[in-house]
Design a protein around this motif. Structure first.
Motif, PDB file in Angstrom:
ATOM      1  N   ARG A 184       0.847  -1.197   0.000  1.00 47.92           N
ATOM      2  CA  ARG A 184       0.000   0.000   0.000  1.00 47.92           C
ATOM      3  C   ARG A 184       0.878   1.240   0.000  1.00 47.92           C
ATOM      4  O   ARG A 184       1.626   1.489   0.935  1.00 47.92           O
ATOM      5  N   TRP A 185       0.798   2.027  -1.068  1.00 48.41           N
ATOM      6  CA  TRP A 185       1.595   3.236  -1.215  1.00 48.41           C
ATOM      7  C   TRP A 185       0.883   4.402  -0.536  1.00 48.41           C
ATOM      8  O   TRP A 185      -0.333   4.498  -0.564  1.00 48.41           O
ATOM      9  N   PRO A 186       1.671   5.348   0.058  1.00 45.45           N
ATOM     10  CA  PRO A 186       1.056   6.626   0.438  1.00 45.45           C
ATOM     11  C   PRO A 186       0.514   7.292  -0.818  1.00 45.45           C
ATOM     12  O   PRO A 186       1.139   7.213  -1.883  1.00 45.45           O
ATOM     13  N   GLU A 187      -0.657   7.934  -0.720  1.00 43.17           N
ATOM     14  CA  GLU A 187      -1.319   8.469  -1.918  1.00 43.17           C
ATOM     15  C   GLU A 187      -0.430   9.416  -2.702  1.00 43.17           C
ATOM     16  O   GLU A 187      -0.425   9.407  -3.933  1.00 43.17           O
ATOM     17  N   ARG A 188       0.375  10.253  -2.003  1.00 42.26           N
ATOM     18  CA  ARG A 188       1.223  11.221  -2.702  1.00 42.26           C
ATOM     19  C   ARG A 188       2.347  10.554  -3.481  1.00 42.26           C
ATOM     20  O   ARG A 188       2.937  11.173  -4.362  1.00 42.26           O
ATOM     21  N   LEU A 189       2.680   9.286  -3.130  1.00 35.83           N
ATOM     22  CA  LEU A 189       3.770   8.587  -3.806  1.00 35.83           C
ATOM     23  C   LEU A 189       3.290   7.382  -4.604  1.00 35.83           C
ATOM     24  O   LEU A 189       4.114   6.642  -5.131  1.00 35.83           O
ATOM     25  N   ASP A 190       1.993   7.183  -4.690  1.00 34.51           N
ATOM     26  CA  ASP A 190       1.456   6.059  -5.447  1.00 34.51           C
ATOM     27  C   ASP A 190       1.670   6.321  -6.941  1.00 34.51           C
ATOM     28  O   ASP A 190       1.059   7.226  -7.509  1.00 34.51           O
ATOM     29  N   PRO A 191       2.545   5.547  -7.614  1.00 32.03           N
ATOM     30  CA  PRO A 191       2.830   5.823  -9.036  1.00 32.03           C
ATOM     31  C   PRO A 191       1.630   5.607  -9.949  1.00 32.03           C
ATOM     32  O   PRO A 191       1.621   6.076 -11.083  1.00 32.03           O
ATOM     33  N   ARG A 192       0.599   4.925  -9.467  1.00 30.89           N
ATOM     34  CA  ARG A 192      -0.595   4.701 -10.287  1.00 30.89           C
ATOM     35  C   ARG A 192      -1.503   5.919 -10.294  1.00 30.89           C
ATOM     36  O   ARG A 192      -2.323   6.076 -11.197  1.00 30.89           O
ATOM     37  N   ARG A 193      -1.372   6.792  -9.278  1.00 34.02           N
ATOM     38  CA  ARG A 193      -2.268   7.938  -9.167  1.00 34.02           C
ATOM     39  C   ARG A 193      -1.528   9.272  -9.130  1.00 34.02           C
ATOM     40  O   ARG A 193      -2.007  10.268  -9.655  1.00 34.02           O
ATOM     41  N   SER A 194      -0.391   9.301  -8.464  1.00 36.03           N
ATOM     42  CA  SER A 194       0.330  10.553  -8.256  1.00 36.03           C
ATOM     43  C   SER A 194       1.415  10.745  -9.314  1.00 36.03           C
ATOM     44  O   SER A 194       2.195   9.818  -9.590  1.00 36.03           O
ATOM     45  N   TRP A 195       1.479  11.961  -9.891  1.00 37.63           N
ATOM     46  CA  TRP A 195       2.544  12.254 -10.843  1.00 37.63           C
ATOM     47  C   TRP A 195       3.904  12.226 -10.154  1.00 37.63           C
ATOM     48  O   TRP A 195       4.885  11.730 -10.706  1.00 37.63           O
ATOM     49  N   THR A 196       3.992  12.740  -8.921  1.00 34.78           N
ATOM     50  CA  THR A 196       5.252  12.725  -8.179  1.00 34.78           C
ATOM     51  C   THR A 196       5.747  11.297  -7.993  1.00 34.78           C
ATOM     52  O   THR A 196       6.923  10.992  -8.218  1.00 34.78           O
ATOM     53  N   GLY A 197       4.852  10.409  -7.569  1.00 33.95           N
ATOM     54  CA  GLY A 197       5.230   9.014  -7.380  1.00 33.95           C
ATOM     55  C   GLY A 197       5.616   8.337  -8.678  1.00 33.95           C
ATOM     56  O   GLY A 197       6.583   7.557  -8.730  1.00 33.95           O
ATOM     57  N   PHE A 198       4.880   8.634  -9.741  1.00 32.39           N
ATOM     58  CA  PHE A 198       5.191   8.045 -11.047  1.00 32.39           C
ATOM     59  C   PHE A 198       6.560   8.502 -11.544  1.00 32.39           C
ATOM     60  O   PHE A 198       7.366   7.698 -12.028  1.00 32.39           O
ATOM     61  N   LEU A 213       2.209  19.250  -9.099  1.00 35.24           N
ATOM     62  CA  LEU A 213       3.248  19.835  -9.937  1.00 35.24           C
ATOM     63  C   LEU A 213       2.565  20.467 -11.154  1.00 35.24           C
ATOM     64  O   LEU A 213       1.705  21.325 -10.985  1.00 35.24           O
ATOM     65  N   HIS A 214       2.909  20.069 -12.394  1.00 39.27           N
ATOM     66  CA  HIS A 214       2.257  20.710 -13.538  1.00 39.27           C
ATOM     67  C   HIS A 214       1.000  19.963 -13.978  1.00 39.27           C
ATOM     68  O   HIS A 214       0.408  20.293 -15.004  1.00 39.27           O
ATOM     69  N   TYR A 215       0.595  18.977 -13.194  1.00 36.95           N
ATOM     70  CA  TYR A 215      -0.654  18.272 -13.453  1.00 36.95           C
ATOM     71  C   TYR A 215      -1.733  18.761 -12.492  1.00 36.95           C
ATOM     72  O   TYR A 215      -1.455  19.439 -11.503  1.00 36.95           O
ATOM     73  N   LEU A 216      -2.964  18.386 -12.795  1.00 39.35           N
ATOM     74  CA  LEU A 216      -4.104  18.814 -12.001  1.00 39.35           C
ATOM     75  C   LEU A 216      -4.979  17.603 -11.701  1.00 39.35           C
ATOM     76  O   LEU A 216      -5.392  16.886 -12.619  1.00 39.35           O
ATOM     77  N   ARG A 217      -5.247  17.364 -10.416  1.00 34.98           N
ATOM     78  CA  ARG A 217      -6.169  16.310 -10.022  1.00 34.98           C
ATOM     79  C   ARG A 217      -7.558  16.920  -9.947  1.00 34.98           C
ATOM     80  O   ARG A 217      -7.797  17.864  -9.202  1.00 34.98           O
ATOM     81  N   VAL A 218      -8.474  16.398 -10.757  1.00 35.02           N
ATOM     82  CA  VAL A 218      -9.844  16.905 -10.832  1.00 35.02           C
ATOM     83  C   VAL A 218     -10.767  15.909 -10.143  1.00 35.02           C
ATOM     84  O   VAL A 218     -10.841  14.745 -10.546  1.00 35.02           O
ATOM     85  N   TYR A 219     -11.455  16.358  -9.109  1.00 38.86           N
ATOM     86  CA  TYR A 219     -12.407  15.521  -8.376  1.00 38.86           C
ATOM     87  C   TYR A 219     -13.824  15.915  -8.780  1.00 38.86           C
ATOM     88  O   TYR A 219     -14.181  17.093  -8.716  1.00 38.86           O
ATOM     89  N   THR A 220     -14.605  14.937  -9.184  1.00 42.95           N
ATOM     90  CA  THR A 220     -15.995  15.188  -9.549  1.00 42.95           C
ATOM     91  C   THR A 220     -16.888  14.178  -8.846  1.00 42.95           C
ATOM     92  O   THR A 220     -16.413  13.246  -8.182  1.00 42.95           O
TER      93      THR A 220
END
Length: 272
Positions: A2-16, A185-192
């Motif tokens: 289980r990755w911390p959300e900020r470092l999860d490469p599947r969801r976070s650009w920083t982690g990826f 960073l230069h990406y945007l997480r959009v929650y709907t």
């Protein structure tokens, strides 16, 4: 795992980005191309960590700068390519210094000539791989296939205004009512109300499209629609907003009074 959300490469650009960079380091250490031959295991690892993570960090910094001037470029791929070229130019003199530090043998052509010519020659060698890698890493995020199956709607979600322009970049199955935005960073997480998605868009540009009278910027990296706020919590000197979709976002110290007034005032009106 289980990755911390900020470092999860599947969801976070920083982690990826971090995972991809370390993966490239491991690959180059195993392949052991000419520049690192003759170095010990620790030397090879250090050499490629600096030569791979260094340009990636510079490319990210350049991309953040260029994202504030995205209207100049018009096309996201031109912006990404420009960031790769700028990063390779900035890293060229550093690469020459690292070659001296690690004792990498000089190219016969590089050994003769003046310093600027050596830097330009190094930039010419670095620009293609750095730019192509940066384009490739961003392409994985921008062009990857999304699961367009709609998520269950958020309970109590009100109808919202006409979606802003950037919502066109959100996969069709996730274009519900806009709840929140978070900068990565230069990406945007959009929650709907239909889920969330990571898109290539500057946070400031997104806020400009929304307009000053829409929603509430609670932090330098977070925007919310107060209509979706479930409440405010305070813990250890920190303030957070809980949203109907379960998301919890921090509130900047300078915005606490405004956020509390808007959200707690909304709750008071609902109770009344």
């Amino acid at each position: 795992m289980r990755w911390p959300e900020r470092l999860d490469p599947r969801r976070s650009w920083t982690g990826f980005l971090l995972t991809a960079g370390l993966g490239l380091v491991a690959l180059f250490v195993l392949l052991d191309p000419a520049p690192s031959q003759g170095l010990g295991p620790a030397g090879k690892t250090a050499f490629w960590v600096l030569h791979i993570l260094g340009p990636l960090a510079l490319a990210q910094a350049c991309q953040l700068f260029l994202s504030r001037h995205s209207r100049v470029f018009g096309n996201v791929w031109v912006s990404v390519a420009a960031a790769g070229l700028a990063a390779s130019a900035l890293f060229a003199p550093v690469a020459l210094g690292l070659d001296l530090l690690f004792g990498v043998p000089d190219d016969p052509v590089e050994g003769t000539g003046w310093l600027l010519a050596q830097v330009l020659d190094e930039w010419g060698a670095l620009a293609p791989p750095v730019t192509l890698v940066w384009l490739g890493l961003n392409a994985v995020r921008v062009l990857r296939l999304h699961d367009d199956a709609p998520s269950p709607p958020v309970a109590g979600a009100p109808a919202g205004p006409t979606p802003p322009e950037f919502m066109r970049r959100v996969p069709a199955g996730r274009r519900g009512e806009l709840i929140a935005l978070s900068a990565e960073l230069h990406y945007l997480r959009v929650y709907t109300t239909a889920g969330d998605a990571l898109i290539l868009k500057g946070f400031g540009d997104a806020l400009a499209e929304l307009g000053p009278d829409t929603g509430l910027q609670v932090h330098r990296s977070h925007w919310i629609d107060p209509a979706f706020a479930a409440g405010v919590s305070r813990e250890g000197g920190r303030m957070q907003v809980r949203l109907l979709n379960g998301l919890v976002v921090p509130v900047a110290r300078s915005r606490r009074a405004e956020v509390a007034a808007v959200i707690e005032g909304k709750a008071s009106r609902v109770r009344a």
